[in-house]
Design a protein around this motif. Structure first.
Motif, PDB file in Angstrom:
ATOM      1  N   PRO A   1      47.444  58.281  32.428  1.00 54.92           N
ATOM      2  CA  PRO A   1      46.221  57.892  33.138  1.00 54.92           C
ATOM      3  C   PRO A   1      45.388  56.946  32.269  1.00 54.92           C
ATOM      4  CG  PRO A   1      46.315  60.279  32.772  1.00 54.92           C
ATOM      5  CD  PRO A   1      47.488  59.670  32.083  1.00 54.92           C
ATOM      6  N   GLY A   2      44.449  56.270  32.887  1.00 54.82           N
ATOM      7  CA  GLY A   2      43.525  55.418  32.144  1.00 54.82           C
ATOM      8  C   GLY A   2      43.862  53.947  32.244  1.00 54.82           C
ATOM      9  N   ALA A   3      43.165  53.170  31.426  1.00 53.46           N
ATOM     10  CA  ALA A   3      43.266  51.714  31.456  1.00 53.46           C
ATOM     11  C   ALA A   3      44.629  51.212  31.000  1.00 53.46           C
ATOM     12  CB  ALA A   3      42.170  51.103  30.590  1.00 53.46           C
ATOM     13  N   HIS A   4      45.114  50.187  31.673  1.00 49.65           N
ATOM     14  CA  HIS A   4      46.355  49.493  31.338  1.00 49.65           C
ATOM     15  C   HIS A   4      46.129  48.002  31.574  1.00 49.65           C
ATOM     16  CE1 HIS A   4      49.043  53.102  31.530  1.00 49.65           C
ATOM     17  NE2 HIS A   4      48.119  53.507  32.388  1.00 49.65           N
ATOM     18  N   PHE A   5      46.780  47.163  30.780  1.00 43.90           N
ATOM     19  CA  PHE A   5      46.792  45.718  31.000  1.00 43.90           C
ATOM     20  C   PHE A   5      48.225  45.246  30.952  1.00 43.90           C
ATOM     21  CE2 PHE A   5      42.492  46.356  29.539  1.00 43.90           C
ATOM     22  CZ  PHE A   5      41.752  45.458  30.289  1.00 43.90           C
ATOM     23  N   TYR A   6      48.605  44.405  31.927  1.00 44.15           N
ATOM     24  CA  TYR A   6      49.950  43.831  31.995  1.00 44.15           C
ATOM     25  C   TYR A   6      49.802  42.315  32.019  1.00 44.15           C
ATOM     26  CZ  TYR A   6      50.846  48.589  33.458  1.00 44.15           C
ATOM     27  OH  TYR A   6      50.899  49.952  33.521  1.00 44.15           O
ATOM     28  N   GLU A   7      50.338  41.654  31.002  1.00 42.54           N
ATOM     29  CA  GLU A   7      50.230  40.201  30.932  1.00 42.54           C
ATOM     30  C   GLU A   7      51.149  39.552  31.966  1.00 42.54           C
ATOM     31  OE1 GLU A   7      50.707  36.499  27.777  1.00 42.54           O
ATOM     32  OE2 GLU A   7      50.820  38.559  27.045  1.00 42.54           O
ATOM     33  N   LEU A   8      50.600  38.591  32.703  1.00 43.57           N
ATOM     34  CA  LEU A   8      51.399  37.826  33.647  1.00 43.57           C
ATOM     35  C   LEU A   8      52.004  36.653  32.896  1.00 43.57           C
ATOM     36  CD1 LEU A   8      49.099  37.723  36.796  1.00 43.57           C
ATOM     37  CD2 LEU A   8      50.903  39.341  36.243  1.00 43.57           C
ATOM     38  N   GLN A   9      53.284  36.460  33.026  1.00 44.10           N
ATOM     39  CA  GLN A   9      53.949  35.342  32.369  1.00 44.10           C
ATOM     40  C   GLN A   9      53.642  34.065  33.141  1.00 44.10           C
ATOM     41  OE1 GLN A   9      55.326  35.929  29.391  1.00 44.10           O
ATOM     42  NE2 GLN A   9      54.687  38.039  29.763  1.00 44.10           N
ATOM     43  N   GLY A  10      53.141  33.050  32.456  1.00 49.38           N
ATOM     44  CA  GLY A  10      52.776  31.807  33.130  1.00 49.38           C
ATOM     45  C   GLY A  10      51.469  31.965  33.882  1.00 49.38           C
ATOM     46  N   ASN A  11      51.284  31.157  34.883  1.00 47.41           N
ATOM     47  CA  ASN A  11      50.067  31.214  35.696  1.00 47.41           C
ATOM     48  C   ASN A  11      50.190  32.276  36.769  1.00 47.41           C
ATOM     49  OD1 ASN A  11      48.627  29.174  34.368  1.00 47.41           O
ATOM     50  ND2 ASN A  11      49.727  27.592  35.504  1.00 47.41           N
ATOM     51  N   LYS A  12      49.057  32.669  37.309  1.00 41.16           N
ATOM     52  CA  LYS A  12      49.067  33.647  38.404  1.00 41.16           C
ATOM     53  C   LYS A  12      49.711  33.014  39.628  1.00 41.16           C
ATOM     54  CE  LYS A  12      44.394  32.565  39.971  1.00 41.16           C
ATOM     55  NZ  LYS A  12      44.726  31.851  41.177  1.00 41.16           N
ATOM     56  N   ASP A  13      50.327  33.826  40.444  1.00 42.19           N
ATOM     57  CA  ASP A  13      50.957  33.348  41.673  1.00 42.19           C
ATOM     58  C   ASP A  13      50.178  33.919  42.852  1.00 42.19           C
ATOM     59  OD1 ASP A  13      52.589  32.697  43.832  1.00 42.19           O
ATOM     60  OD2 ASP A  13      54.433  33.027  42.697  1.00 42.19           O
ATOM     61  N   ASP A  14      49.513  33.047  43.614  1.00 40.60           N
ATOM     62  CA  ASP A  14      48.644  33.494  44.710  1.00 40.60           C
ATOM     63  C   ASP A  14      49.391  34.144  45.863  1.00 40.60           C
ATOM     64  OD1 ASP A  14      46.219  32.816  43.519  1.00 40.60           O
ATOM     65  OD2 ASP A  14      46.380  30.729  44.188  1.00 40.60           O
ATOM     66  N   LYS A  15      50.727  34.053  45.890  1.00 38.03           N
ATOM     67  CA  LYS A  15      51.452  34.712  46.985  1.00 38.03           C
ATOM     68  C   LYS A  15      51.389  36.235  46.865  1.00 38.03           C
ATOM     69  CE  LYS A  15      56.149  34.874  45.059  1.00 38.03           C
ATOM     70  NZ  LYS A  15      57.509  34.376  45.195  1.00 38.03           N
ATOM     71  N   PHE A  16      51.123  36.739  45.652  1.00 35.24           N
ATOM     72  CA  PHE A  16      51.035  38.184  45.460  1.00 35.24           C
ATOM     73  C   PHE A  16      49.627  38.655  45.820  1.00 35.24           C
ATOM     74  CE2 PHE A  16      54.431  37.068  42.343  1.00 35.24           C
ATOM     75  CZ  PHE A  16      55.464  37.653  43.047  1.00 35.24           C
ATOM     76  N   THR A  17      49.543  39.424  46.893  1.00 32.41           N
ATOM     77  CA  THR A  17      48.253  39.854  47.442  1.00 32.41           C
ATOM     78  C   THR A  17      47.934  41.322  47.173  1.00 32.41           C
ATOM     79  OG1 THR A  17      49.346  40.338  49.546  1.00 32.41           O
ATOM     80  CG2 THR A  17      48.343  38.142  49.299  1.00 32.41           C
ATOM     81  N   HIS A  18      48.928  42.085  46.728  1.00 33.50           N
ATOM     82  CA  HIS A  18      48.755  43.528  46.546  1.00 33.50           C
ATOM     83  C   HIS A  18      49.318  43.987  45.203  1.00 33.50           C
ATOM     84  CE1 HIS A  18      48.299  43.244  50.884  1.00 33.50           C
ATOM     85  NE2 HIS A  18      47.745  44.432  50.852  1.00 33.50           N
TER      86      HIS A  18
END
Length: 146
Positions: A111-128
């Motif tokens: 439980p608690g805070a987590h951070f996951y680095e996105l490789q490259g730029n964000k992709d706006d197709k991912f909505t959820h």
């Protein structure tokens, strides 16, 4: 009654298949992030499959321009050990048979805070964002990122 029975069966399966087994639990995949972050999108997790999932998911950007998905300090699920994974998805349900409709971010074994680095730029197709029990192949929660 039939729906309640199904939920109980799934919850029991998850209890045993997604819970902590000391020698088999993979490491958490989240990374440590410091400094000021800009919130780009945010959403509140909806509980699914009786897993008790709650918390907030955010798409954030650091001062260096790197993007991360973060789970809030109050993120929790009843079965937060084992094979609980975090995905980005193009829909509120995970479609693992449709390549390009999801991106695996990593494990959330506590439980608690987590951070996951996105490789490259964000992709706006991912909505959820999707919280998924890999062992049972069922959703534990999802959040619309807006």
């Amino acid at each position: 009654m039939k729906k309640l029975s199904m939920i109980l069966v799934l919850a029991t399966f998850c209890l045993f298949s997604c819970q902590d087994k000391a020698d088999k639990v993979p490491a958490d995949d989240s990374v440590e992030v410091t400094g000021p972050l800009e919130v780009v999108k945010s959403g509140t997790l909806s509980n699914q499959s009786g897993a008790g999932t709650r918390g907030t998911v955010q798409l954030v950007k650091d001062q260096a321009g790197k993007f991360y998905i973060s789970l809030s300090d109050n993120f929790t699920t009843k079965f937060s050990t084992g094979t609980v994974t975090v995905y980005l998805s193009t829909a509120s349900s995970l479609r693992l048979n449709e390549s390009g409709s999801f991106q695996l971010l990593g494990l959330a074994n506590r439980p608690g805070a987590h951070f996951y680095e996105l490789q490259g730029n964000k992709d706006d197709k991912f909505t959820h964002a999707i919280i998924w029990c890999g062992a049972a192949a069922i959703p534990f929660g999802n959040a619309l990122l807006e």
